[in-house]
Scaffold this active site. Structure first.
Site, PDB file in Angstrom:
ATOM      1  N   LYS A 111       0.828  -1.215   0.000  1.00  0.00           N
ATOM      2  CA  LYS A 111       0.000   0.000   0.000  1.00  0.00           C
ATOM      3  C   LYS A 111       0.864   1.269   0.000  1.00  0.00           C
ATOM      4  CE  LYS A 111      -3.655  -2.339   2.520  1.00  0.00           C
ATOM      5  NZ  LYS A 111      -5.059  -2.151   2.234  1.00  0.00           N
ATOM      6  N   GLU A 197      -3.646   7.286   7.743  1.00  0.00           N
ATOM      7  CA  GLU A 197      -4.389   7.854   6.623  1.00  0.00           C
ATOM      8  C   GLU A 197      -5.515   8.684   7.217  1.00  0.00           C
ATOM      9  OE1 GLU A 197      -4.659   5.233   2.938  1.00  0.00           O
ATOM     10  OE2 GLU A 197      -6.738   5.348   3.592  1.00  0.00           O
ATOM     11  N   HIS A 232     -15.898  -3.210   6.466  1.00  0.00           N
ATOM     12  CA  HIS A 232     -14.904  -2.989   5.405  1.00  0.00           C
ATOM     13  C   HIS A 232     -14.754  -4.172   4.440  1.00  0.00           C
ATOM     14  CE1 HIS A 232     -14.070   0.589   7.523  1.00  0.00           C
ATOM     15  NE2 HIS A 232     -13.437   0.021   8.510  1.00  0.00           N
ATOM     16  N   ARG A 294      -4.419  -8.474  -9.257  1.00  0.00           N
ATOM     17  CA  ARG A 294      -4.984  -9.809  -9.505  1.00  0.00           C
ATOM     18  C   ARG A 294      -6.397  -9.649 -10.043  1.00  0.00           C
ATOM     19  NH1 ARG A 294      -8.598  -9.508  -5.306  1.00  0.00           N
ATOM     20  NH2 ARG A 294      -7.768  -8.481  -3.454  1.00  0.00           N
TER      21      ARG A 294
HETATM   22  P1  ADP Z   1      -8.022  -3.755   2.457  1.00  0.00           P
HETATM   23  O1  ADP Z   1      -6.828  -3.862   1.578  1.00  0.00           O
HETATM   24  O2  ADP Z   1      -7.822  -4.332   3.810  1.00  0.00           O
HETATM   25  O3  ADP Z   1      -9.286  -4.226   1.795  1.00  0.00           O
HETATM   26  P2  ADP Z   1      -8.558  -0.972   1.796  1.00  0.00           P
HETATM   27  O4  ADP Z   1      -7.529   0.073   1.938  1.00  0.00           O
HETATM   28  O5  ADP Z   1      -8.835  -1.477   0.419  1.00  0.00           O
HETATM   29  O6  ADP Z   1      -8.194  -2.199   2.751  1.00  0.00           O
HETATM   30  O7  ADP Z   1      -9.912  -0.451   2.425  1.00  0.00           O
HETATM   31  C1  ADP Z   1     -11.035  -1.293   2.616  1.00  0.00           C
HETATM   32  C2  ADP Z   1     -12.229  -0.453   3.024  1.00  0.00           C
HETATM   33  O8  ADP Z   1     -11.949   0.248   4.254  1.00  0.00           O
HETATM   34  C3  ADP Z   1     -12.599   0.645   2.041  1.00  0.00           C
HETATM   35  O9  ADP Z   1     -13.402   0.195   0.998  1.00  0.00           O
HETATM   36  C4  ADP Z   1     -13.333   1.611   2.968  1.00  0.00           C
HETATM   37  O10 ADP Z   1     -14.620   1.140   3.267  1.00  0.00           O
HETATM   38  C5  ADP Z   1     -12.529   1.545   4.234  1.00  0.00           C
HETATM   39  N1  ADP Z   1     -11.461   2.574   4.229  1.00  0.00           N
HETATM   40  C6  ADP Z   1     -10.196   2.420   3.803  1.00  0.00           C
HETATM   41  N2  ADP Z   1      -9.503   3.572   3.913  1.00  0.00           N
HETATM   42  C7  ADP Z   1     -10.350   4.488   4.427  1.00  0.00           C
HETATM   43  C8  ADP Z   1     -10.243   5.869   4.773  1.00  0.00           C
HETATM   44  N3  ADP Z   1      -9.099   6.534   4.636  1.00  0.00           N
HETATM   45  N4  ADP Z   1     -11.334   6.502   5.258  1.00  0.00           N
HETATM   46  C9  ADP Z   1     -12.508   5.848   5.431  1.00  0.00           C
HETATM   47  N5  ADP Z   1     -12.683   4.539   5.129  1.00  0.00           N
HETATM   48  C10 ADP Z   1     -11.620   3.863   4.627  1.00  0.00           C
END
Ligand code: ADP
Length: 500
Positions: A111, A197, A232, A294
């Site tokens: 990331k 973040e 999430h 992927r």
């Molecule tokens: P993972 O790789 O664990 O799936 P992601 O970074 O793709 O994590 O985030 C998964 C979900 O978490 C997002 O779709 C959103 O719902 C929530 N999320 C991630 N980052 C943020 C953020 N900065 N603010 C609010 N919600 C977030």
């Protein structure tokens, strides 16, 4: 032409889906399994099967692949799909890897690294800061927090599947939460690296499907909305995203293609964004969050609206790299929705359900696709992910697609093992979902106290209510003043009628 044999280094529905594509392309297949997984459905769809020590055991998987003359390996999603060392070991063994190059995974899979590339390409990222808990002083921690702004989301660099995130409201909790998040990340993902973040208050999750030819050219295959999530984790995905301004949409496509071109991306990938929704429902800006190197669980909705089979493309690229031409992308056609059917119990905080499947009914008909990894007689335990099938619908409009999903969920039966079908059905009947006005918080807020039976009763009552005039008590209107609101019904009579 070289004779090929394709192995899927995975199991369940994604293995079944890839075997179908290989069959259609005339390529023989090999399925793998581990002890205890002998009755899994994916084994019935391959030409050959072989036991391996583990779905994460690279050595054992490659030794079977070499021994059986495998020329192509598809990693599916999860397991080894985003592990550069696996892709490298496959390529070093002279076998085609159906995914990006290990160097690309290395560059985009983490990331933090992906954010750095995005910033270099002027793609907007959520305000963020790198963190080294072992080395950072309190003053450095404070400076990082000030740059990002509260609320802060602590994320694990190696995290995935919505796991390993913590929301922190104030500086007083930050250090303690970050230390414990680092310990958790180390034990869960083998890497304790964290970053901060900015926590967006009400975002939508919108992602772009891309496909690159590995030579610097690529296409986007439009966007998917994946805002309906539980803790999430995606539950319901659709394409295209409803209520999305064209300026935002084209910004997402442009950003995604910049990443493809810059990294000379090869094969299928997904660029994920969060889109910030303001209280009046309008959209302020979008931010890149990560790239998945992927094929994604929700790829079928993209296939439905583009008519492009992504696994066929992956195989065509891997077997004819030099002469490969990217697919012609036509304007998106209609609207598609996917739901994830999981063996889990919504009435008990979604704990995984176990048992032996004794009965399965999946509907069929125009615009209905079922990607399943389960079969009657199969025992489901807790050792694997609870996702057991995906129901996908495609219609000319979004309204019709939602209706079709309601129908498909009503007609699907899984017995012997509990599932979230009732939960999904309740979602499909929700008015906000019907209007496409949801954010990533919607399910956790609106379906917090979901109880399957009570909710299904309410759905059936309201369906019957919508359908019928005959139950209305003569001369009455509902309490709300709307003709026939539920308060004007004799529910026990109605219930009998519904069951007919
Ligand atoms: P993972 O790789 O664990 O799936 P992601 O970074 O793709 O994590 O985030 C998964 C979900 O978490 C997002 O779709 C959103 O719902 C929530 N999320 C991630 N980052 C943020 C953020 N900065 N603010 C609010 N919600 C977030």
């Amino acid at each position: 032409m070289k004779k090929h044999k394709l192995m899927v280094a995975n199991r369940s529905e994604i293995a079944c889906r890839v075997f179908q594509a290989a069959f259609e392309m005339g390529i023989p297949t090999l399925a793998i399994f581990v002890k205890g997984d002998e009755d899994a459905r994916h084994l019935t769809l391959a030409d050959e099967i072989a036991e391996v020590e583990g779905y994460l055991d690279v050595e054992s998987i490659l030794s079977v692949a070499k021994g059986r003359g495998v020329t192509l390996i598809h990693p599916g999603y999860g397991f080894l799909s985003e592990r550069p060392h696996f892709a490298k070991a496959v390529i070093d063994a002279g076998i085609g890897f159906l995914g990006p190059l290990p160097e690309t995974m290395e560059a985009l899979g983490g990331k933090i690294a992906a954010k750095e590339i995005a910033e270099k390409l002027s793609i907007p990222t959520v305000p963020w800061a790198k963190l080294d808990m072992a080395k950072s002083s309190d003053a450095e921690l404070k400076a990082a927090a000030d740059r990002v702004g509260f609320p802060i989301l602590i994320k694990a660099h190696a995290g995935g599947g919505g796991k390993g995130m913590r929301r922190v409201e104030a500086f007083s909790e930050l250090k303690m939460q970050a230390e414990s998040a680092a310990r958790e990340a180390l034990s869960s993902f083998g890497d304790g690296t964290l970053f901060f973040e900015r926590y967006l208050q009400n975002p939508r999750h919108i992602e772009v499907q891309i496909f690159g030819d590995g030579k610097g050219r690529g296409v986007h295959l439009y966007e998917r909305e994946c805002s309906l999530q539980r803790r999430h984790q995606k539950v319901w995905e659709e394409a295209p995203a409803p209520n999305l301004p064209e300026t935002v949409r084209s910004g997402l496509f442009e950003s995604a293609l910049k990443l493809v071109e810059y990294t000379k991306y090869r094969s299928a990938g997904t660029v994920e964004f969060l889109v910030e929704v303001l209280p009046d429902g309008s959209i302020k800006e979008f931010f890149f969050i990560e790239m998945n190197t992927r094929l994604q669980v929700e790829h079928p909705v993209t296939e439905a609206i583009t008519g492009i089979d992504l696994v066929h493309e992956q195989i065509r690229l891997a077997t004819g790299f030099d002469s490969y031409r990217l697919p012609d992308v036509v304007p998106p056609r209609g609207h598609a929705i996917e739901v994830r059917v999981c063996a889990e119990d919504p009435s008990q905080d979604f704990i995984p359900c176990t048992g032996t499947i004794d009965h399965l009914i999946f509907p069929s008909g125009p615009g209905i696709r079922v990607d399943r990894g389960i079969e009657v007689g199969q025992r489901l335990g807790t050792q694997f992910d609870s996702l057991c099938a995906k129901l996908i619908v495609h219609s000319s409009t979004r309204d019709l697609a939602v209706k079709k999903m309601q129908y498909v969920l009503r007609e699907t039966v899984i017995s012997g093992v509990g599932s979230n079908l009732g939960y999904l059905s309740a979602i499909s009947h929700n008015p906000n979902v019907a209007q496409g006005r949801v954010s990533t918080l919607f399910l956790d807020q609106s379906f917090k106290d979901f109880h399957p039976n009570a909710t299904m009763d309410a759905i059936l009552l309201s369906e019957a209510f919508e359908k019928s005039e005959v139950f209305r008590e003569p001369g009455t209107q509902g309490a709300s003043g709307e003709p026939g609101s539920p308060s004007s019904w004799n529910s026990s009579t109605l219930w009998e009628q519904v069951k007919l």
